[in-house]
Enzyme design. Structure first.
Site, PDB file in Angstrom:
ATOM      1  N   ASN A 429       2.012  -2.459  -7.046  1.00 23.29           N
ATOM      2  CA  ASN A 429       3.209  -2.623  -6.258  1.00 23.29           C
ATOM      3  C   ASN A 429       4.355  -2.876  -7.304  1.00 23.29           C
ATOM      4  O   ASN A 429       4.360  -4.000  -7.998  1.00 23.29           O
ATOM      5  CB  ASN A 429       3.049  -3.871  -5.047  1.00 23.29           C
ATOM      6  CG  ASN A 429       4.288  -4.047  -4.579  1.00 23.29           C
ATOM      7  OD1 ASN A 429       4.850  -3.448  -3.533  1.00 23.29           O
ATOM      8  ND2 ASN A 429       5.216  -5.134  -5.253  1.00 23.29           N
ATOM      9  N   GLU A 430       5.341  -1.941  -7.428  1.00 23.30           N
ATOM     10  CA  GLU A 430       6.578  -1.823  -8.076  1.00 23.30           C
ATOM     11  C   GLU A 430       6.391  -2.110  -9.605  1.00 23.30           C
ATOM     12  O   GLU A 430       7.425  -2.737 -10.238  1.00 23.30           O
ATOM     13  CB  GLU A 430       7.466  -3.273  -7.412  1.00 23.30           C
ATOM     14  CG  GLU A 430       7.757  -3.019  -5.971  1.00 23.30           C
ATOM     15  CD  GLU A 430       8.841  -4.103  -5.380  1.00 23.30           C
ATOM     16  OE1 GLU A 430       9.404  -3.512  -4.438  1.00 23.30           O
ATOM     17  OE2 GLU A 430       8.740  -5.085  -5.991  1.00 23.30           O
ATOM     18  N   MET A 431       5.301  -2.062 -10.108  1.00 23.68           N
ATOM     19  CA  MET A 431       5.640  -2.656 -11.600  1.00 23.68           C
ATOM     20  C   MET A 431       5.857  -1.174 -12.645  1.00 23.68           C
ATOM     21  O   MET A 431       6.471  -1.535 -13.462  1.00 23.68           O
ATOM     22  CB  MET A 431       3.991  -2.992 -11.990  1.00 23.68           C
ATOM     23  CG  MET A 431       3.663  -3.982 -11.388  1.00 23.68           C
ATOM     24  SD  MET A 431       2.073  -4.848 -11.289  1.00 23.68           S
ATOM     25  CE  MET A 431       1.709  -4.480 -13.124  1.00 23.68           C
ATOM     26  N   SER A 475       3.472   2.187  -6.678  1.00 24.34           N
ATOM     27  CA  SER A 475       4.578   2.437  -5.371  1.00 24.34           C
ATOM     28  C   SER A 475       5.835   1.289  -5.638  1.00 24.34           C
ATOM     29  O   SER A 475       5.670   0.003  -5.813  1.00 24.34           O
ATOM     30  CB  SER A 475       3.772   1.820  -4.153  1.00 24.34           C
ATOM     31  OG  SER A 475       4.838   1.762  -3.027  1.00 24.34           O
TER      32      SER A 475
END
Length: 843
Positions: A429-431, A475
């Site tokens: 997530n978002e990395m 994502s």
């Protein structure tokens, strides 16, 4: 399993627990957790009450022990015995009869320890010693200050434990611990089935199942030996039971099995969800050894990615059809994992289906859910976007860490890959986005290790264990390699300019994302939910200490008021403010989702943040911690309807109006759209009318529209240059036969300036229906009973003067006990009185 040489004994024994070093022990439940056991025994206060979180956090500075006594049998000649722990959270030492047999350091893994010769005939003592997670992360952070989200505690990246337990911008600092999944003693003579991988080959009128079966020898349960590839006496037999009960049996170690006239699995709203039961029985020289039983759905599922006129498509493709994903992001259901059960998860996921979801995204900052979560998604038709458990942090890929996470990936991929609902695996997530920006990065090796983890290690695991399921590196992402991960024309996007960026709702219409996997807007929970963490009227102010302790996004209560100023009038009463915040949230997400659905084909996913809460808190959730539906969840039921009419209006909201400028002119128009997310062409009658504030019709029109399957159709723009923006509005409806299947309304000024008349809302009860009456236009009609826990067929709806019938469907509650006299209880609740209000009452 009777008749099998592999035996599995669950430790459904009496457990006890205590703080390490204390003389006093207390009864414990396994599966369960430290917090739930301490609460049950009166050794801690409710961690959600006011600011008790601090005291609960202090408890995790200590170590805890769990112990049970079980009747054992010594391993016989040729037998091997193993202890299997399916979930230990997290840093543990395991003792059997006071001999240390192993240690654990990852809550996301299954742990097995060879105890052959260590189990005695008669009484045995099993002890699990949990080390403080707070001490662990503190020491690890001092050695290596690797960084991550500032909402979580320093060092959280160093422990393979649900990140959000250490705090998030919707979560408390409550790092629970314990034996949260079952414990078994395995006794085996010939080993066991390691895994069954089933690939599906779809052709006209049939599906061929291809089987890849492996076993573990009793001496080494991590060793995988293919069955049928060697002449070693091991064989297997497959039985497939169809939804109608008919069976297909394939003997002699079949590599494939053909199902004629298959019943295909589809996402909710698109088709049915028939499931086939697969039994694989392993034998050695004809003697049954072990059995593997799962349910599968016959379907193909991948992501459709190809160049097109806007960039590159990104859509779930099921059985060859591109499906628009509609749903929300799922976070852990409770800070106290011991409270999560198959029943609580079913209640939550059934609320998804009730709101017309066809997808959920399992967010990467929690933990991999239980088997029952995915079983329910299979049953309910919810496609699962599955993140691996990494979120908003960087990591050092040391050899030990890599070995640890590789085992984590293998365990979970093998556990989940058979599920019909599994839509894709996602690295994190978002990395990718944050690492590219340099967020939390303190050295170049962290950038290198990012690429190794998500673009080498995970793909290697999936290539071996689940090559059939689509993999996406992060994502949001455009496909990896730090290639513009937030590109609106490729891949998926997390869009937060509305909310974090303080942009108006109308900003959604500036973008045509290919797949919006996160976007959200906050609101307060219901008043009755707030009363579960404070009963002091002095706290019933959104800027009180307690209300802001239950708001983890810094300054967000003020942000809600800022958006309120843009949209509605200022409420002068606390519960009206709660209602106004929920209306704001619902209107914001509706603004985005309807825009995305109108542009179906270009955009193919709207997954809003977020579905649920893990404690009572102001957040982006549409279902609050107590299971109460916020306005957003009712809105979702309407804007995720398989066939939906929506309106792209031009008004003050879209003009960024400044009424005090000399040349203040703007377009006043509507353009209706009907979107059809079913496999059938739909013929609908679209009606719309310009109305006065008393709901009287000024001008009415209608048009019959044919909407092909899996498409959206625009109607012509209708302009209203002379409309009274303060006293007239447009209502619109879509009818299929004699049924109104979708409806809404739109005004041309800011909602706060519209001259609503008092709709004089009233109701009467007829059986299981509430009949609501209004004498004028009423926007956002809310129906509440005194306990605010009814689930209705509709709520927070717009209505013109007249009547609307609303069915009583059930009761919102985290508790799963359904009262036997539900009908009488509903009538009793209603007898206590219903409250109705609308936007007219925000004043």
């Amino acid at each position: 399993m009777e008749g099998f040489t592999t035996k599995k004994q669950q430790f459904a024994t009496v457990w006890k627990m205590h703080t390490a070093g204390d003389a006093q022990w207390y009864p414990a439940q396994v599966p369960g957790t430290v917090y739930t056991d301490l609460l049950r025994n009166g050794q801690m206060e409710d961690p959600f009450w006011k600011d008790n979180e601090y005291r609960a956090l202090d408890l995790m500075e200590k170590d805890y022990e769990y112990e049970t006594v079980f009747e054992g049998t010594e391993a016989q000649e040729g037998e091997r015995q193993w202890l299997r722990f399916e979930g230990l959270d997290t840093i543990c030492d395991i003792y059997l009869n006071e001999e240390k047999i192993g240690n654990t350091y990852n809550m996301h893994r299954t742990w097995e320890f060879d105890v052959t010769g260590k189990v005695k005939a008669g009484e045995n003592i099993l002890r699990v010693y949990f080390h403080s997670p707070l001490e662990y992360i503190k020491e690890a952070y001092e050695k290596q200050p690797t960084h991550g989200s500032e909402d979580a505690m320093d060092g959280f990246v160093h422990i393979r434990k649900a990140h959000c337990m250490f705090g998030w911008d919707w979560g408390a600092h409550l790092p629970d611990a314990g034996i949260f999944r079952p414990v078994y003693l395995l006794t085996m003579t010939e080993g066991r089935i390691d895994s069954v991988y089933i690939r599906q080959e779809h052709e006209e009128g049939k599906v061929t199942l291809h089987f890849d079966v492996s076993r573990n020898p009793k001496e080494d349960l991590r060793k995988e030996i293919p069955v049928g590839k060697e002449a070693d006496g091991y064989t297997y037999e497959v039985t497939v039971t169809a939804p109608d009960g008919t069976k297909i049996i394939a003997k002699d170690t079949p590599e494939d099995l053909v199902i004629e006239q298959p019943k295909l699995w589809w996402p909710n709203g698109v088709g049915e969800q028939p499931l086939y039961e697969v039994n694989v029985t392993l034998a050695k020289d004809g003697q049954p050894v072990d059995r593997w039983t799962r349910k599968i759905g016959l379907r193909t599922m991948t992501m459709d990615i190809h160049p097109d006129e806007w960039g590159e498509s990104f859509a779930h493709q099921v059985n060859g059809k591109d499906i628009f994903a509609m749903g929300a992001d799922y976070i852990p259901e409770d800070h106290l994992l011991g409270r999560v059960t198959p029943e609580t998860t079913r209640k939550l996921l059934e609320q998804c289906k009730a709101a017309n979801f066809n997808a959920v995204r399992v967010w990467g900052g929690g933990y991999y859910p239980e088997d029952w979560f995915y079983d329910l998604c299979d049953e309910l038709g919810l496609m699962v976007w599955q993140d691996f458990m990494f979120a908003c942090a960087v990591y050092d890929l040391t050899p030990d860490f890599e070995a640890n996470i590789r085992e984590e990936f293998i365990d979970n991929v093998k556990r989940l890959r058979h599920h019909a609902s599994l839509g894709l695996w996602c690295g994190n997530n978002e990395m990718e986005m944050f690492v590219k920006q340099g967020e939390w990065v303190t050295k170049p090796s962290e950038v290198r290790d990012y690429l190794f983890m998500y673009e080498r290690v995970i793909p290697e695991i999936l290539k071996k264990y689940d090559p059939e399921t689509f993999y996406w590196p992060a994502s949001p992402s455009s496909g990896g390699c730090f290639d513009d991960p937030s590109d609106p024309n490729r891949g998926d996007v997390h869009y937060w300019d509305v909310w974090h960026g303080n942009k108006p709702f109308s900003d959604y219409r500036n973008y045509y994302f290919r797949y919006a996997s996160e976007f959200g807007f906050q609101s307060f929970p219901s008043f009755e939910t707030i009363k579960t963490f404070t009963d002091d009227p002095a706290d019933w102010n959104i800027f009180s200490y307690v209300m802001e302790k239950h708001q983890r996004n810094a300054g967000a209560n003020g942000k809600i008021l800022n958006y309120l100023q843009q949209t509605f009038r200022y409420p002068t009463e606390f519960t009206t403010l709660l209602y106004a915040s929920q209306m704001l949230q619902a209107e914001a997400i509706k603004y985005g989702v309807e825009h995305f659905r109108r542009n179906r084909g270009r955009c193919m996913g709207a997954i809003y943040w977020q579905l649920n809460d893990c404690w009572p808190v102001a957040s982006w959730a549409s279902v609050d911690y107590e299971g109460r539906w916020k306005a957003l969840h009712y809105y979702a039921k309407r804007f995720f309807a398989p066939v939906m009419v929506s309106c792209e209006e031009q008004n003050w909201m879209t003009a960024e109006a400044n009424m005090n400028r000399e040349h203040f002119v703007y377009e006043k128009s509507i353009r209706l759209n009907v979107t059809n997310e079913t496999l059938e062409d739909k013929k609908v009658l679209v009606k719309w009318a310009l109305r006065n504030a008393d709901a009287s019709v000024v001008k009415a029109e209608e048009r019959e529209v044919t909407v092909p399957a899996l498409s959206s159709v625009w109607l012509d723009k209708e302009e209203y240059p002379d409309v009274d923006v303060f006293g007239q509005y447009v209502s619109y409806e879509a009818w299929e036969g004699d049924t109104c299947i979708s409806e809404g309304s739109v005004i041309f000024s800011y909602p706060k300036y519209f001259h609503y008349l008092d709709p004089q809302l009233s109701y009467r009860i007829e059986g299981d229906e509430i009949v609501v009456s209004a004498k004028a236009y009423a926007k956002g009609v809310e129906i509440l009973n005194l306990s605010e826990d009814l689930i209705l067929s509709d709520n927070y709806f717009d209505m013109s003067a007249g009547e609307k019938r609303v069915k009583i469907l059930g009761k919102a509650s985290r508790k799963v006990e359904a009262p036997a006299d539900w009908e009488n209880q509903v009538k009793e609740q209603l007898a206590d009185g219903l409250k109705l209000r609308s936007v007219y009452d925000i004043r």
